[in-house]
Design an enzyme around this catalytic site. Structure first.
Site, PDB file in Angstrom:
ATOM      1  N   GLY A   1       0.868  -1.126   0.079  1.00 48.85           N
ATOM      2  CA  GLY A   1       0.148  -0.030   0.047  1.00 48.85           C
ATOM      3  C   GLY A   1       0.794   1.118  -0.080  1.00 48.85           C
ATOM      4  O   GLY A   1       2.016   1.082   0.150  1.00 48.85           O
TER       5      GLY A   1
ATOM      6  N   GLY B   1       0.602   5.851   0.522  1.00 41.94           N
ATOM      7  CA  GLY B   1      -0.133   7.055   0.849  1.00 41.94           C
ATOM      8  C   GLY B   1       0.470   8.424   0.188  1.00 41.94           C
ATOM      9  O   GLY B   1       1.660   8.056  -0.247  1.00 41.94           O
ATOM     10  N   GLY B   2       0.176   9.397   0.936  1.00 43.59           N
ATOM     11  CA  GLY B   2       0.653  10.651   0.351  1.00 43.59           C
ATOM     12  C   GLY B   2       2.065  10.736   1.063  1.00 43.59           C
ATOM     13  O   GLY B   2       3.273  11.493   0.593  1.00 43.59           O
ATOM     14  N   MET B   3       2.347  10.189   2.163  1.00 44.28           N
ATOM     15  CA  MET B   3       3.430  10.397   2.842  1.00 44.28           C
ATOM     16  C   MET B   3       4.500   9.321   2.984  1.00 44.28           C
ATOM     17  O   MET B   3       5.608   9.576   2.990  1.00 44.28           O
ATOM     18  CB  MET B   3       3.286  10.620   4.634  1.00 44.28           C
ATOM     19  CG  MET B   3       1.962  11.593   5.027  1.00 44.28           C
ATOM     20  SD  MET B   3       2.972  13.443   4.710  1.00 44.28           S
ATOM     21  CE  MET B   3       4.205  13.229   6.190  1.00 44.28           C
ATOM     22  N   GLY B   4       3.868   7.983   2.643  1.00 47.77           N
ATOM     23  CA  GLY B   4       5.081   7.013   2.396  1.00 47.77           C
ATOM     24  C   GLY B   4       4.455   5.857   1.805  1.00 47.77           C
ATOM     25  O   GLY B   4       3.220   5.592   1.069  1.00 47.77           O
ATOM     26  N   GLN B   5       5.195   4.668   1.725  1.00 47.48           N
ATOM     27  CA  GLN B   5       5.297   3.587   1.331  1.00 47.48           C
ATOM     28  C   GLN B   5       5.010   2.542   2.322  1.00 47.48           C
ATOM     29  O   GLN B   5       5.885   2.356   2.989  1.00 47.48           O
ATOM     30  CB  GLN B   5       6.239   3.302   0.248  1.00 47.48           C
ATOM     31  CG  GLN B   5       5.953   1.856  -0.640  1.00 47.48           C
ATOM     32  CD  GLN B   5       4.787   1.995  -1.558  1.00 47.48           C
ATOM     33  OE1 GLN B   5       4.546   2.700  -2.176  1.00 47.48           O
ATOM     34  NE2 GLN B   5       3.845   0.795  -1.461  1.00 47.48           N
ATOM     35  N   VAL B   6       3.905   1.508   2.073  1.00 49.16           N
ATOM     36  CA  VAL B   6       4.017   0.289   3.119  1.00 49.16           C
ATOM     37  C   VAL B   6       4.505  -0.991   2.333  1.00 49.16           C
ATOM     38  O   VAL B   6       4.019  -1.227   1.328  1.00 49.16           O
ATOM     39  CB  VAL B   6       2.750   0.171   3.754  1.00 49.16           C
ATOM     40  CG1 VAL B   6       2.894  -0.984   4.711  1.00 49.16           C
ATOM     41  CG2 VAL B   6       2.369   1.427   4.301  1.00 49.16           C
TER      42      VAL B   6
ATOM     43  N   LYS C   1       6.570   0.520   7.018  1.00 45.51           N
ATOM     44  CA  LYS C   1       6.101   1.867   6.547  1.00 45.51           C
ATOM     45  C   LYS C   1       7.387   2.633   6.415  1.00 45.51           C
ATOM     46  O   LYS C   1       8.092   2.838   7.364  1.00 45.51           O
ATOM     47  CB  LYS C   1       4.976   2.497   7.401  1.00 45.51           C
ATOM     48  CG  LYS C   1       4.487   3.788   6.774  1.00 45.51           C
ATOM     49  CD  LYS C   1       3.670   4.373   7.895  1.00 45.51           C
ATOM     50  CE  LYS C   1       3.033   5.399   7.442  1.00 45.51           C
ATOM     51  NZ  LYS C   1       1.967   6.068   8.378  1.00 45.51           N
TER      52      LYS C   1
ATOM     53  N   ASP D   1      -8.588   8.832  12.729  1.00 47.32           N
ATOM     54  CA  ASP D   1      -8.959   8.496  11.222  1.00 47.32           C
ATOM     55  C   ASP D   1      -9.289   7.181  11.108  1.00 47.32           C
ATOM     56  O   ASP D   1      -8.801   6.316  10.151  1.00 47.32           O
ATOM     57  CB  ASP D   1      -7.477   8.706  10.577  1.00 47.32           C
ATOM     58  CG  ASP D   1      -7.536   8.860   9.116  1.00 47.32           C
ATOM     59  OD1 ASP D   1      -8.406   9.092   8.535  1.00 47.32           O
ATOM     60  OD2 ASP D   1      -6.466   8.456   8.381  1.00 47.32           O
TER      61      ASP D   1
END
Length: 425
Positions: free
Chosen positions: A24, A26-31, A45, A138
């Site tokens: 997965g 997101g805007g901040m990082g990669q998992v 992460k 969230d």
């Protein structure tokens, strides 16, 4: 979680964890799916180099400290982290299973009974978070993973201490997921209370039951207006009637009108028990249902065999609830002995003797000759779970029961190998 191959720019390892694939972003990082030196799977992460600055590091360090604080069976636990590394990273427990959003989109809404089980389980998990003086802030379908041991809550990147009015967010900026955000959070009210997580949990349960969220719009500004406008009621279309009072209360516009997290657990429990089940039984059915292959869904939700049937009852893991219990009405079955401890999170597997054409009678033998059992051919051993019982000639006692035979041990080994082959690692 579904994995995709690493790209050329992805690191091969970080912090001692070997990276095996992407799960997965997101805007901040990669998992990533990672593996520790000892072979333990982990969700790793990593913050993207393009967004690493002092503010990002501070927020990431806060997430790490919060993960060190929260605990409980419903929280994906922190394994290791380094907020000061060139690329800040953290590793948490890897939960093998899809998130709630993907499951509902792929397979459709959950039955009401399973939604109640999900609500009680997640509410209790959030209760432990709130006891630490923390708020998630969230909660959404994508942050609920449906693992083999039940649902787990992930992503505490926006979590804050309940009584704090301090924020790492820039002035006049709201962070979170608008369609799952309560009005007070969307309006930037500080400090927030545990009611924000009650509201967000209400959106999660509504989505689980209907496949949609309480507010939806193509324009983000229109969506914020709908969320914050007290005259715009949430869309509860398609919600089962038994869930409507609870969902309506959890999605109340004013925080003081919502039930507490403890009251959510109690109400879900009461509704489950009104159907003649214990909450633990409903939770086992939730885990069985979300872990089952799609083709098994009709069987898991089928009506049980009538008590008046002449066939013996089918043995099940715990009880006889029809919600998600596998049923085979044609003939009785025998539980497989797999030399493994019983589990609430995996359905009991059965060996079923299929209906086969009768074998031709063996040629007559002299009276002095002792009949010899017909050996079982390899053709008799079907793939999967259906393995016929060993036949025997009339006039002599049957062979040892299947669970104590060499065939049973071979079958158990086949089942273990098949289960291991389906695992992601």
């Amino acid at each position: 979680m579904q994995t995709t191959p690493l790209s050329p720019e992805d690191p091969a390892q970080i912090g001692g964890f070997e990276l095996l694939g992407r799960v997965g972003q997101g805007g901040m990082g990669q998992v990533y799916l990672g593996e520790s030196p000892g072979g333990e799977p982990a969700a790793v992460k990593i913050i993207k180099p393009s967004v690493v600055d002092s503010t990002t590091r501070l927020r990431f360090a806060q997430e790490i400290e919060i993960l060190k604080t929260v605990w409980g069976a419903r929280i994906a636990q922190l394994l290791d982290a380094d907020a000061d590394a060139e690329q800040p990273w953290l590793a948490t427990e890897y939960v093998e299973g899809p998130d709630l959003g993907k499951h509902v989109v792929t397979h459709g809404p959950l039955p009401a009974l399973l939604v109640l089980s999900l609500g009680a389980t997640l509410a209790e998990g959030l209760g432990y978070v709130h006891k630490q003086g923390l708020l998630h802030r969230d909660l959404k379908p994508a942050n609920i993973l449906l693992g083999p041991n039940g649902p787990k809550i992930i992503d505490f990147g926006l979590a804050v201490f309940a009584e704090s009015s301090a924020s790492l967010t820039a002035a006049n900026t709201v962070v979170g997921t608008p369609s799952c955000m309560p009005p007070e959070q969307a309006n930037g009210v500080k400090p927030l209370t545990s009611a924000v997580d009650v509201y967000a949990l209400g959106t999660v349960l509504l989505f689980a039951a209907t496949g949609h969220l309480p507010y939806h719009a193509n324009n983000i500004h229109v969506l914020f207006h709908m969320v914050t406008d007290p005259a715009t009621a949430p869309d509860l279309t398609g919600a089962p009637p038994e869930l409507l009072p609870l969902l309506t209360a959890m999605l109340s516009h004013h925080a003081q009108d919502r039930p507490t997290i403890t009251e959510v657990v109690q109400q879900c429990r009461g509704l489950v028990e009104a159907q003649g089940l214990k909450l633990a039984q409903a939770r086992r059915r939730l885990t069985t249902y979300t872990a089952a292959p799609p083709q098994d869904f009709p069987t898991l939700l089928s009506v049980p065999v009538s008590e008046n049937t002449t066939s013996p009852p089918v043995p099940v893991v715990s009880d006889s609830d029809p919600a998600t219990t596998p049923v085979h009405a044609e003939q009785p079955t025998e539980p497989v002995s797999t030399d493994e401890p019983a589990s609430d999170t995996r359905p009991t597997m059965f060996l079923t003797a299929p209906q086969r054409a009768p074998r031709p009678e063996p040629p007559a033998q002299p009276a002095a000759t002792t009949p010899v059992p017909v050996p079982q051919s390899t053709e008799d051993q079907q793939e999967g779970l259906n393995v016929p019982q060993r036949p025997h000639l009339s006039g002599r006692p049957p062979a040892r029961s299947l669970r104590h035979s060499a065939q049973a041990r071979r079958t158990a080994q086949q089942l273990r190998e098949a289960y291991a082959a389906r695992a992601a690692f």
